[in-house]
Scaffold this motif. Sequence first.
Motif, PDB file in Angstrom:
ATOM      1  N   ASP A  91       0.865  -1.180   0.000  1.00 10.60           N
ATOM      2  CA  ASP A  91       0.000   0.000   0.000  1.00 10.60           C
ATOM      3  C   ASP A  91       0.905   1.235   0.000  1.00 10.60           C
ATOM      4  O   ASP A  91       1.120   1.881   1.022  1.00 10.60           O
ATOM      5  CB  ASP A  91      -0.915  -0.020   1.223  1.00 10.60           C
ATOM      6  CG  ASP A  91      -1.921   1.123   1.209  1.00 10.60           C
ATOM      7  OD1 ASP A  91      -2.073   1.766   0.157  1.00 10.60           O
ATOM      8  OD2 ASP A  91      -2.534   1.380   2.261  1.00 10.60           O
ATOM      9  N   LEU A  92       1.447   1.551  -1.172  1.00 10.98           N
ATOM     10  CA  LEU A  92       2.392   2.651  -1.347  1.00 10.98           C
ATOM     11  C   LEU A  92       1.628   3.854  -1.873  1.00 10.98           C
ATOM     12  O   LEU A  92       1.013   3.792  -2.950  1.00 10.98           O
ATOM     13  CB  LEU A  92       3.489   2.231  -2.324  1.00 10.98           C
ATOM     14  CG  LEU A  92       4.642   3.195  -2.546  1.00 10.98           C
ATOM     15  CD1 LEU A  92       5.463   3.372  -1.267  1.00 10.98           C
ATOM     16  CD2 LEU A  92       5.537   2.697  -3.681  1.00 10.98           C
ATOM     17  N   ARG A  93       1.647   4.952  -1.115  1.00 16.75           N
ATOM     18  CA  ARG A  93       0.837   6.117  -1.466  1.00 16.75           C
ATOM     19  C   ARG A  93       1.679   7.381  -1.615  1.00 16.75           C
ATOM     20  O   ARG A  93       2.655   7.593  -0.897  1.00 16.75           O
ATOM     21  CB  ARG A  93      -0.251   6.348  -0.411  1.00 16.75           C
ATOM     22  CG  ARG A  93      -1.279   5.226  -0.378  1.00 16.75           C
ATOM     23  CD  ARG A  93      -2.394   5.478   0.596  1.00 16.75           C
ATOM     24  NE  ARG A  93      -3.326   4.366   0.594  1.00 16.75           N
ATOM     25  CZ  ARG A  93      -4.401   4.302  -0.191  1.00 16.75           C
ATOM     26  NH1 ARG A  93      -4.677   5.316  -1.000  1.00 16.75           N
ATOM     27  NH2 ARG A  93      -5.199   3.248  -0.155  1.00 16.75           N
ATOM     28  N   ALA A  94       1.246   8.213  -2.559  1.00 18.27           N
ATOM     29  CA  ALA A  94       1.937   9.459  -2.859  1.00 18.27           C
ATOM     30  C   ALA A  94       1.596  10.532  -1.829  1.00 18.27           C
ATOM     31  O   ALA A  94       0.438  10.683  -1.434  1.00 18.27           O
ATOM     32  CB  ALA A  94       1.554   9.938  -4.247  1.00 18.27           C
ATOM     33  N   VAL A  95       2.615  11.260  -1.401  1.00 18.10           N
ATOM     34  CA  VAL A  95       2.429  12.449  -0.561  1.00 18.10           C
ATOM     35  C   VAL A  95       3.072  13.608  -1.319  1.00 18.10           C
ATOM     36  O   VAL A  95       4.291  13.662  -1.475  1.00 18.10           O
ATOM     37  CB  VAL A  95       3.088  12.285   0.819  1.00 18.10           C
ATOM     38  CG1 VAL A  95       2.815  13.522   1.676  1.00 18.10           C
ATOM     39  CG2 VAL A  95       2.598  11.029   1.523  1.00 18.10           C
ATOM     40  N   TRP A  96       2.249  14.506  -1.834  1.00 16.97           N
ATOM     41  CA  TRP A  96       2.745  15.617  -2.651  1.00 16.97           C
ATOM     42  C   TRP A  96       3.428  16.643  -1.758  1.00 16.97           C
ATOM     43  O   TRP A  96       2.840  17.163  -0.816  1.00 16.97           O
ATOM     44  CB  TRP A  96       1.575  16.250  -3.405  1.00 16.97           C
ATOM     45  CG  TRP A  96       1.946  17.380  -4.308  1.00 16.97           C
ATOM     46  CD1 TRP A  96       3.066  17.509  -5.073  1.00 16.97           C
ATOM     47  CD2 TRP A  96       1.171  18.550  -4.557  1.00 16.97           C
ATOM     48  NE1 TRP A  96       3.048  18.677  -5.782  1.00 16.97           N
ATOM     49  CE2 TRP A  96       1.894  19.340  -5.484  1.00 16.97           C
ATOM     50  CE3 TRP A  96      -0.074  18.995  -4.090  1.00 16.97           C
ATOM     51  CZ2 TRP A  96       1.406  20.566  -5.960  1.00 16.97           C
ATOM     52  CZ3 TRP A  96      -0.557  20.204  -4.558  1.00 16.97           C
ATOM     53  CH2 TRP A  96       0.168  20.984  -5.477  1.00 16.97           C
ATOM     54  N   THR A  97       4.700  16.909  -2.054  1.00 13.75           N
ATOM     55  CA  THR A  97       5.516  17.828  -1.243  1.00 13.75           C
ATOM     56  C   THR A  97       6.205  18.834  -2.164  1.00 13.75           C
ATOM     57  O   THR A  97       7.425  18.781  -2.376  1.00 13.75           O
ATOM     58  CB  THR A  97       6.556  17.051  -0.417  1.00 13.75           C
ATOM     59  OG1 THR A  97       7.253  16.130  -1.278  1.00 13.75           O
ATOM     60  CG2 THR A  97       5.901  16.271   0.712  1.00 13.75           C
ATOM     61  N   PRO A  98       5.467  19.766  -2.756  1.00 14.67           N
ATOM     62  CA  PRO A  98       6.080  20.714  -3.692  1.00 14.67           C
ATOM     63  C   PRO A  98       7.082  21.629  -3.010  1.00 14.67           C
ATOM     64  O   PRO A  98       7.000  21.896  -1.813  1.00 14.67           O
ATOM     65  CB  PRO A  98       4.873  21.504  -4.209  1.00 14.67           C
ATOM     66  CG  PRO A  98       3.859  21.406  -3.121  1.00 14.67           C
ATOM     67  CD  PRO A  98       4.044  20.041  -2.514  1.00 14.67           C
ATOM     68  N   GLY A  99       8.012  22.120  -3.803  1.00 18.24           N
ATOM     69  CA  GLY A  99       9.029  23.042  -3.304  1.00 18.24           C
ATOM     70  C   GLY A  99      10.352  22.813  -3.997  1.00 18.24           C
ATOM     71  O   GLY A  99      10.825  23.660  -4.759  1.00 18.24           O
ATOM     72  N   HIS A 100      10.974  21.667  -3.733  1.00 18.33           N
ATOM     73  CA  HIS A 100      12.220  21.325  -4.419  1.00 18.33           C
ATOM     74  C   HIS A 100      11.964  21.262  -5.916  1.00 18.33           C
ATOM     75  O   HIS A 100      12.784  21.713  -6.720  1.00 18.33           O
ATOM     76  CB  HIS A 100      12.730  19.993  -3.881  1.00 18.33           C
ATOM     77  CG  HIS A 100      14.031  19.540  -4.454  1.00 18.33           C
ATOM     78  ND1 HIS A 100      15.193  20.291  -4.383  1.00 18.33           N
ATOM     79  CD2 HIS A 100      14.369  18.402  -5.116  1.00 18.33           C
ATOM     80  CE1 HIS A 100      16.175  19.631  -4.963  1.00 18.33           C
ATOM     81  NE2 HIS A 100      15.694  18.495  -5.431  1.00 18.33           N
ATOM     82  N   THR A 101      10.852  20.701  -6.316  1.00 23.82           N
ATOM     83  CA  THR A 101      10.277  20.830  -7.656  1.00 23.82           C
ATOM     84  C   THR A 101       8.774  21.013  -7.465  1.00 23.82           C
ATOM     85  O   THR A 101       8.237  20.719  -6.391  1.00 23.82           O
ATOM     86  CB  THR A 101      10.533  19.592  -8.539  1.00 23.82           C
ATOM     87  OG1 THR A 101       9.810  18.475  -8.008  1.00 23.82           O
ATOM     88  CG2 THR A 101      12.020  19.265  -8.646  1.00 23.82           C
ATOM     89  N   PRO A 102       8.068  21.470  -8.502  1.00 24.45           N
ATOM     90  CA  PRO A 102       6.617  21.683  -8.332  1.00 24.45           C
ATOM     91  C   PRO A 102       5.844  20.410  -8.015  1.00 24.45           C
ATOM     92  O   PRO A 102       4.797  20.478  -7.357  1.00 24.45           O
ATOM     93  CB  PRO A 102       6.187  22.262  -9.687  1.00 24.45           C
ATOM     94  CG  PRO A 102       7.428  22.827 -10.280  1.00 24.45           C
ATOM     95  CD  PRO A 102       8.551  21.960  -9.804  1.00 24.45           C
ATOM     96  N   GLY A 103       6.339  19.254  -8.484  1.00 29.89           N
ATOM     97  CA  GLY A 103       5.606  18.017  -8.281  1.00 29.89           C
ATOM     98  C   GLY A 103       6.327  16.998  -7.436  1.00 29.89           C
ATOM     99  O   GLY A 103       6.062  15.792  -7.568  1.00 29.89           O
ATOM    100  N   HIS A 104       7.217  17.431  -6.573  1.00 28.09           N
ATOM    101  CA  HIS A 104       7.973  16.466  -5.773  1.00 28.09           C
ATOM    102  C   HIS A 104       7.036  15.582  -4.966  1.00 28.09           C
ATOM    103  O   HIS A 104       6.048  16.043  -4.382  1.00 28.09           O
ATOM    104  CB  HIS A 104       8.932  17.186  -4.828  1.00 28.09           C
ATOM    105  CG  HIS A 104       9.882  16.257  -4.132  1.00 28.09           C
ATOM    106  ND1 HIS A 104       9.496  15.425  -3.097  1.00 28.09           N
ATOM    107  CD2 HIS A 104      11.201  16.010  -4.331  1.00 28.09           C
ATOM    108  CE1 HIS A 104      10.534  14.718  -2.692  1.00 28.09           C
ATOM    109  NE2 HIS A 104      11.576  15.052  -3.438  1.00 28.09           N
ATOM    110  N   LEU A 105       7.351  14.275  -4.946  1.00 33.40           N
ATOM    111  CA  LEU A 105       6.567  13.312  -4.186  1.00 33.40           C
ATOM    112  C   LEU A 105       7.415  12.610  -3.135  1.00 33.40           C
ATOM    113  O   LEU A 105       8.569  12.240  -3.419  1.00 33.40           O
ATOM    114  CB  LEU A 105       5.996  12.223  -5.114  1.00 33.40           C
ATOM    115  CG  LEU A 105       4.897  12.622  -6.093  1.00 33.40           C
ATOM    116  CD1 LEU A 105       4.570  11.446  -7.005  1.00 33.40           C
ATOM    117  CD2 LEU A 105       3.653  13.087  -5.358  1.00 33.40           C
TER     118      LEU A 105
END
Length: 336
Positions: free
Chosen positions: A168-182
């Motif tokens: 159960d691998l889920r994306a956590v969107w963490t923009p900043g370093h790039t606009p779409g960093h996950l």
Amino acid sequence: MREVPPVEDLGEGLWSIPVPVPHNPIGFTYVYSLSAPGGPVLIDTGWDHDDSWSALVDGLARAGHRVDQVQGAVITHFHADHSGLSGRLREASDAWIAMHPRDIAVLERQAGRDQEERATAMVTQMTRAGFPTEDIDAFRASPTVFRSPATPDLALQDGERVDVPGPDLRAVWTPGHTPGHLCLHLADRELLFTGDHVLPRITPHVGQFPLDAPEGDPLGDFLSSQSRIGRLPDAERLLCLPSHEERFTGLPERARAITDHHEERLARMAELLGPGPTTLWELTSGLEWRRPWEDMRILARHMAASETAAHLRTLEERGLVRRGGSMELPRWATTT
């Protein structure tokens, strides 16, 4: 050059495969291989180089897999040390490649511009930032190669589960370093793959592109992402697996330390600006960096300017700095 560590079995079908980044002080990027029905899933692929490809293939063999068995790769962000081998992997295994849509959009824009167009855009940015003629001439003379990784097949949204049976691998969107960093959260094993968003010792680069962009706030996004990641339900217990350096725990404390570093940097920039008006180059060249300004290569100076620009943009958003000057040469000053 940092020494590349060995391939490591992290248990329950998870392997750490350090993929070298030749001729670069970053040394290597960790690619993680996670076993799943239908073949392993990779987190990142590594730099596009024959030595890097060999390391990835050999690392997969140590984990008991052939490269043609890989069913897919989730890319934390579009930077070439993370995504460079995506196209080669897809050719070798027909693997799907997934990335956040904001970073897919960046790659699509880059794919429509050739080397000359991208170099010209960089020169324009540096001119508007106030870089001296000798720096711009040095950039023109440097053998700069822009690497464009393969465009992913799949868009992975915030909170979305990677569509494979098993983990159960889920994306956590963490923009900043790039606009779409996950970041990727494997909650049932209390693991978090942090990419470059949270590293145990250094703070990742956060830049504004173009340098004089009047919109967007990448550092503000990054600081919000640090706050969010530190509030994950199991944050205190998580074992963090970053793309560089080494594994670590204590995610909330590390996220706060990174935030504190940038807040101190923001305060220092506001102090140096004073009444201004100051060009981006003047401010950047007057700040302290890990290397003395006079010893920095031209591309490192450009990255430093982009980081300074991101901090200025946040100060503008907070109402502490105003932008003036002209479109050809913007200048900044404090509002008080």
